[in-house]
Design a protein around this motif. Structure first.
Motif, PDB file in Angstrom:
ATOM      1  N   LYS A   1       0.881  -1.228  -0.115  1.00 49.01           N
ATOM      2  CA  LYS A   1       0.164   0.196   0.016  1.00 49.01           C
ATOM      3  C   LYS A   1       0.735   1.025  -0.152  1.00 49.01           C
ATOM      4  N   ILE A   2       0.367   2.303  -0.739  1.00 46.51           N
ATOM      5  CA  ILE A   2       0.948   3.485  -1.044  1.00 46.51           C
ATOM      6  C   ILE A   2       0.903   4.494   0.382  1.00 46.51           C
ATOM      7  N   PRO A   3       1.678   4.785   1.162  1.00 43.95           N
ATOM      8  CA  PRO A   3       1.124   5.761   2.287  1.00 43.95           C
ATOM      9  C   PRO A   3       1.035   7.142   1.656  1.00 43.95           C
ATOM     10  N   ILE A   4      -0.074   7.719   2.124  1.00 44.35           N
ATOM     11  CA  ILE A   4      -0.571   8.980   1.676  1.00 44.35           C
ATOM     12  C   ILE A   4      -1.193   9.612   3.040  1.00 44.35           C
ATOM     13  N   ILE A   5      -1.028  11.166   2.933  1.00 45.13           N
ATOM     14  CA  ILE A   5      -1.639  11.718   4.110  1.00 45.13           C
ATOM     15  C   ILE A   5      -2.990  12.163   3.825  1.00 45.13           C
ATOM     16  N   PHE A   6      -3.966  12.026   4.684  1.00 44.90           N
ATOM     17  CA  PHE A   6      -5.317  12.253   4.623  1.00 44.90           C
ATOM     18  C   PHE A   6      -5.687  13.384   5.694  1.00 44.90           C
ATOM     19  N   ILE A   7      -6.040  14.424   5.244  1.00 43.70           N
ATOM     20  CA  ILE A   7      -6.611  15.543   6.322  1.00 43.70           C
ATOM     21  C   ILE A   7      -8.020  15.871   6.165  1.00 43.70           C
ATOM     22  N   ASP A   8      -8.843  15.371   7.108  1.00 46.21           N
ATOM     23  CA  ASP A   8     -10.343  15.635   7.155  1.00 46.21           C
ATOM     24  C   ASP A   8     -10.781  16.774   7.861  1.00 46.21           C
TER      25      ASP A   8
ATOM     26  N   LYS B   1     -16.457  24.567  -3.673  1.00 44.68           N
ATOM     27  CA  LYS B   1     -15.281  23.797  -2.671  1.00 44.68           C
ATOM     28  C   LYS B   1     -14.060  23.281  -3.717  1.00 44.68           C
ATOM     29  N   GLU B   2     -12.942  23.476  -2.849  1.00 47.06           N
ATOM     30  CA  GLU B   2     -12.033  22.599  -3.554  1.00 47.06           C
ATOM     31  C   GLU B   2     -11.126  21.743  -2.900  1.00 47.06           C
ATOM     32  N   ILE B   3     -11.085  20.432  -3.274  1.00 49.49           N
ATOM     33  CA  ILE B   3     -10.014  19.369  -2.528  1.00 49.49           C
ATOM     34  C   ILE B   3      -8.799  19.530  -2.958  1.00 49.49           C
ATOM     35  N   HIS B   4      -8.122  19.830  -1.993  1.00 50.50           N
ATOM     36  CA  HIS B   4      -6.339  20.181  -2.351  1.00 50.50           C
ATOM     37  C   HIS B   4      -5.875  18.916  -2.317  1.00 50.50           C
ATOM     38  N   LEU B   5      -4.892  18.559  -3.365  1.00 50.81           N
ATOM     39  CA  LEU B   5      -3.894  17.481  -3.686  1.00 50.81           C
ATOM     40  C   LEU B   5      -2.604  17.984  -3.708  1.00 50.81           C
TER      41      LEU B   5
ATOM     42  N   MET C   1       1.919  12.027  -1.753  1.00 51.25           N
ATOM     43  CA  MET C   1       0.747  12.838  -2.040  1.00 51.25           C
ATOM     44  C   MET C   1       0.201  12.998  -0.417  1.00 51.25           C
ATOM     45  N   ALA C   2      -0.795  14.149  -0.712  1.00 53.79           N
ATOM     46  CA  ALA C   2      -1.508  14.279   0.390  1.00 53.79           C
ATOM     47  C   ALA C   2      -2.984  14.829  -0.018  1.00 53.79           C
TER      48      ALA C   2
END
Length: 422
Positions: free
Chosen positions: A53-60, A146-150, A102-103
């Protein structure tokens, strides 16, 4: 008489090869090492990717329905490992410094504003049909988009970026569709189950069949034909060196003053090296059939295809021999023929799709690849192995390979006559 001269020319080539142990090693051993090493590397890479699995940052920042749905989709994809203990600023620093690929940052009030926006638009549509609706809500201004930032690591592959963005877009689009559908249900008073509202259009990949089983390309089906072609074309090096030796040792002078035409000497070399090409091919196939299964690799399946594969090998061998003859005829020293021969084979392999599939190349290089004899041979092998084509289906590639041989030999004979004209 001509057949006897051809036989003696053949024997002479065999004797030359017997004296060149290094050339024999290059011709037979090096390709076997290449095919085993590269196939193992590629196959193990594919297996590792399947299980990792690729570790990615997820901010909610939303912490509501939409963000939870997106998070659930990412977790169930079995591709990503979500890391959540970050702020947007720290995530940006971690990604841009290369710590993570990525985040994803979900904005505040995404669910609330999305619901409000959808309700407003649905009420506007319902009102336009004269149905009941909240006219006050219709006049209410729609929330700002709204914008989801990548955030992506600058070194991340473009294909990976596009894949992730398409996946996120798809998830958001499906969530919006369900919410719009639910809003219409609420306005019109219907009670249909949303879970039963499945997509009317879906994708199903149809692959070639063998019996009741799917036949899918794998690392072995690519590497056996690809590195067989590389081995076949690498005979350019010993062949050109032997031709240069004949010139430096005076053998070519004796051949010219003999009553035997020059093309007979070329035919002798052609038959000799065609046998070598067939041996190379059989060794590669033997490795694919008998050795690879013991190395936890798929076996190379040639059932019902051996004759067609040998035909492609013969014509590919002719193209390689023609190129070697031309190089040996033009070169004056071994220092010219050996490095140029090796480099040119590597270049032909690179542009011919041996290392990188042609469809991944830039458009200009895809056009250039069509002029590589290795690409013709590889396409012919693919047509047989993956598309179950017969000789008729690969006639164009065989014609190109044979025409290449004729052109190379014709130029060689013309050059040899011009150089030795008195």
């Amino acid at each position: 008489m001509l057949l006897y001269k051809l036989w003696r020319s053949f024997v002479k080539e065999i004797l030359l090869l017997k004296r060149d142990i290094g050339g024999i090693v290059i011709i037979f051993v090096m390709p076997l090492l290449l095919i085993v090493t590269i196939t193992l590397i590629q196959d193990s890479t594919f297996k590792n990717l399947e299980g990792s699995k690729i570790p990615i940052i997820f901010i909610d920042n939303d912490k509501s329905e939409v963000s939870k749905n997106i998070k659930q989709e990412l977790e169930t994809s079995k591709t990503f490992q979500l890391l959540t203990n970050y702020t947007e600023k720290s995530a940006q620093e971690a990604v841009f410094s290369g710590d993570y690929q990525m985040a994803i940052v979900i904005p505040e009030n995404l669910t609330k504003d999305l619901n409000s926006n959808i309700d407003s638009k649905v009420q506007t549509i319902v009102s336009s049909f004269g149905l009941e609706g909240d006219t006050a809500a219709v006049k209410k201004a729609a929330p700002k988009a709204k914008e989801i930032h990548l955030y992506f690591d600058p070194a991340t592959n473009v294909g990976f970026k596009n894949s992730v963005m398409n996946s996120v877009n798809k998830m958001v689009f499906e969530i919006e569709n369900k919410k719009i559908y639910k809003a219409f249900q609420d306005q019109l008073g219907t009670e249909e189950n949303l879970d039963e509202n499945k997509n009317l259009i879906s994708f199903k990949e149809i692959t070639p069949k063998k019996g009741a089983m799917d036949v899918m390309p794998n690392s072995v089906q690519h590497n056996v034909p690809a590195w067989t072609l590389f081995a076949i074309f690498f005979i350019v090096v010993p062949l050109s060196i032997n031709l240069v030796k004949e010139k430096s040792q005076g053998t070519s002078v004796r051949a010219r003053i003999s009553p035997t035409p020059y093309f007979v000497h070329i035919l002798g070399k052609t038959f000799t090296y065609l046998i070598i090409c067939i041996i190379q091919f059989l060794l590669m196939v033997a490795v694919g059939i008998y050795l690879f299964p013991y190395m936890d690799l798929p076996a190379f399946d040639v059932s019902g295809k051996m004759f067609q594969l040998i035909v492609v090998t013969l014509f590919s061998g002719l193209a390689a021999i023609g190129f070697g003859v031309l190089l040996g005829t033009i070169a004056d020293t071994q220092e010219q023929s050996a490095p140029f021969g090796a480099t040119s084979v590597v270049v032909l392999a690179a542009i011919g799709g041996i290392w990188v599939p042609v469809f991944l190349m830039p458009e200009f290089m895809q056009t250039v690849a069509k002029f590589s004899p290795m690409n013709w041979g590889l396409n012919a092998y693919y047509d047989i192995i993956l598309r179950n084509s017969g000789i008729g289906g690969i006639a164009k590639e065989l014609a190109f390979l044979f025409a290449f041989y004729i052109a190379m030999v014709a130029i060689s004979i013309f050059y040899e006559r011009k150089q030795n004209a008195v």
